[in-house]
Design an enzyme around this catalytic site. Sequence first.
Site, mmCIF file in Angstrom:
data_model
loop_
_atom_site.group_PDB
_atom_site.id
_atom_site.type_symbol
_atom_site.label_atom_id
_atom_site.label_comp_id
_atom_site.label_asym_id
_atom_site.label_seq_id
_atom_site.Cartn_x
_atom_site.Cartn_y
_atom_site.Cartn_z
ATOM 1 N N THR A 1 0.841 -1.203 0.000
ATOM 2 C CA THR A 1 0.000 0.000 0.000
ATOM 3 C C THR A 1 0.875 1.251 0.000
ATOM 4 O O THR A 1 0.627 2.216 -0.731
ATOM 5 C CB THR A 1 -0.909 -0.002 1.254
ATOM 6 O OG1 THR A 1 -1.465 -1.299 1.416
ATOM 7 C CG2 THR A 1 -2.005 1.026 1.158
ATOM 8 N N HIS B 1 1.157 -9.701 -6.717
ATOM 9 C CA HIS B 1 1.820 -10.539 -5.711
ATOM 10 C C HIS B 1 2.433 -11.780 -6.374
ATOM 11 O O HIS B 1 2.921 -12.670 -5.674
ATOM 12 C CB HIS B 1 0.805 -11.022 -4.666
ATOM 13 C CG HIS B 1 0.327 -9.970 -3.708
ATOM 14 N ND1 HIS B 1 1.150 -9.031 -3.138
ATOM 15 C CD2 HIS B 1 -0.908 -9.749 -3.172
ATOM 16 C CE1 HIS B 1 0.439 -8.265 -2.314
ATOM 17 N NE2 HIS B 1 -0.801 -8.670 -2.327
ATOM 18 N N ARG C 1 -2.422 -0.820 9.825
ATOM 19 C CA ARG C 1 -2.508 -1.330 11.202
ATOM 20 C C ARG C 1 -1.551 -0.510 12.053
ATOM 21 O O ARG C 1 -1.947 0.416 12.730
ATOM 22 C CB ARG C 1 -2.206 -2.837 11.222
ATOM 23 C CG ARG C 1 -2.581 -3.536 12.523
ATOM 24 C CD ARG C 1 -2.231 -5.008 12.476
ATOM 25 N NE ARG C 1 -0.811 -5.244 12.302
ATOM 26 C CZ ARG C 1 0.065 -5.392 13.299
ATOM 27 N NH1 ARG C 1 -0.339 -5.344 14.539
ATOM 28 N NH2 ARG C 1 1.355 -5.585 13.046
HETATM 29 N N1 LIG Z 1 2.301 4.333 4.487
HETATM 30 C C1 LIG Z 1 2.753 3.256 5.102
HETATM 31 N N2 LIG Z 1 3.994 3.220 5.629
HETATM 32 C C2 LIG Z 1 4.448 2.118 6.261
HETATM 33 N N3 LIG Z 1 3.727 0.978 6.427
HETATM 34 C C3 LIG Z 1 2.484 0.968 5.911
HETATM 35 C C4 LIG Z 1 1.942 2.083 5.233
HETATM 36 N N4 LIG Z 1 0.693 1.758 4.836
HETATM 37 C C5 LIG Z 1 0.437 0.517 5.262
HETATM 38 N N5 LIG Z 1 1.517 0.030 5.913
HETATM 39 C C6 LIG Z 1 1.659 -1.276 6.567
HETATM 40 O O1 LIG Z 1 1.880 -2.277 5.574
HETATM 41 C C7 LIG Z 1 1.242 -3.490 5.987
HETATM 42 C C8 LIG Z 1 0.199 -3.873 4.961
HETATM 43 O O2 LIG Z 1 0.910 -4.491 3.915
HETATM 44 P P1 LIG Z 1 0.510 -4.366 2.404
HETATM 45 O O3 LIG Z 1 0.189 -2.971 2.076
HETATM 46 O O4 LIG Z 1 1.602 -5.039 1.644
HETATM 47 O O5 LIG Z 1 -0.819 -5.238 2.318
HETATM 48 S S1 LIG Z 1 -1.372 -5.943 0.991
HETATM 49 O O6 LIG Z 1 -0.407 -6.991 0.598
HETATM 50 O O7 LIG Z 1 -1.553 -4.933 -0.022
HETATM 51 O O8 LIG Z 1 -2.658 -6.544 1.422
HETATM 52 C C9 LIG Z 1 0.623 -3.220 7.331
HETATM 53 O O9 LIG Z 1 1.643 -3.564 8.269
HETATM 54 P P2 LIG Z 1 1.346 -3.898 9.800
HETATM 55 O O10 LIG Z 1 0.983 -2.616 10.453
HETATM 56 O O11 LIG Z 1 2.638 -4.448 10.353
HETATM 57 O O12 LIG Z 1 0.249 -4.909 9.823
HETATM 58 C C10 LIG Z 1 0.385 -1.730 7.248
HETATM 59 O O13 LIG Z 1 0.198 -1.106 8.494
#
Ligand SMILES: Nc1ncnc2c1ncn2[C@@H]1O[C@H](COP(=O)(O)OS(=O)(=O)O)[C@@H](OP(=O)(O)O)[C@H]1O
Length: 329
Positions: free
Chosen positions: A80, A141, A295
């Site tokens: 994301t 993916h 999250r």
């Molecule tokens: N802007 C930004 N910066 C840093 N991290 C972020 C950001 N946006 C989403 N997240 C965190 O990314 C995790 C979700 O992973 P993905 O976006 O790969 O999900 S998906 O594969 O598209 O379903 C999920 O990680 P966790 O918090 O550890 O669960 C999100 O919180």
Amino acid sequence: MTPSQPSQAKYLREDDISQKCRDLLPSLPHEKGWISPSLYQYQGLWVAPKLLNGILACQEHFRAQETDVLLITAPKSGTTWLKAILFCLPNRAKYSGSMQQHPLLTQSPHDLVPFLELKLYFGQEIPNLTSLPPPRLFATHLPYQSLPQSVKDSGCKLVYLCRNPKDTFVSLWHFANKLRSKTTSGIPLAECLDAFCRGVSPFGPYWDHVQGYYKASLEMPERVQFLRYEDMIEDPQVHVKRLADFLGCPFGEQELRDGTVDGIVRMCSFDSMSMLEVNKSGKLSTGQETESYFRKGEVGDWVNYMSVEMGERVDRVVQEKMDGSGLKL
Ligand SMILES: Nc1ncnc2c1ncn2[C@@H]1O[C@H](COP(=O)(O)OS(=O)(=O)O)[C@@H](OP(=O)(O)O)[C@H]1O
């Protein structure tokens, strides 16, 4: 197959799949799923039946163009976030004078940079893809070995983002529970961990996914950029600049002076994005609630959910599987 629950996200339901997919499924190994009721193994990767539908369509119909950019991740590796950054880079001139009109303020990164296997699943959208202006941005993916042949032949650019396996696992487990809680009971962490360590996770095995792209990035550095979530958290500015160079839209002197890089980093940060209404209470075209993609966004959160032994187990399995690759996660 288990009957689908009506409130399940569209892309995970097990009804309404193509005949081609239906014919293929009985010949594939299958296991209990994390989010969807079951996972099937196709070309080495574990996937829900409905997504297999999308993968088959994507492998058959997607025609990559040389100017395309594909963002590739194993689920829960920061997709994301990187979708948001990738959207900003080639489009930045368009919104430089009117930031309040920026699409990221009102649209989810998942709608701005669609997953190829989902976009193509909803078959009616296929013709639209050819008329999109370059560079077309897509995410997937899919592991390297399952990319549509045209992606490999076209010379288009691939950006791969990986994340520490323990944090990826915990994020995926949370996501699975969030989705399952709407339809069925939760899934214990230990059960998911067993499956993860056997390679049975959505689009897994995790280690094959990462290794495939790591190898490709070494062989074709001009085509494949390999990034790590933890490095990006540590120094997002440096990585945003590198990405712009890689995509062929480097920041100019003026932009470097006027804070454009900082602006993109800020706009795409977890804190900014997770505050937006669209990401707090929106829904994607797939039916997925947008808040489930935000999250904590932290490095090392696994320690709050896994014991030291569990963490060591993941490290051991992943390192064993990746032995000799030169990559340490
Ligand atoms: N802007 C930004 N910066 C840093 N991290 C972020 C950001 N946006 C989403 N997240 C965190 O990314 C995790 C979700 O992973 P993905 O976006 O790969 O999900 S998906 O594969 O598209 O379903 C999920 O990680 P966790 O918090 O550890 O669960 C999100 O919180």
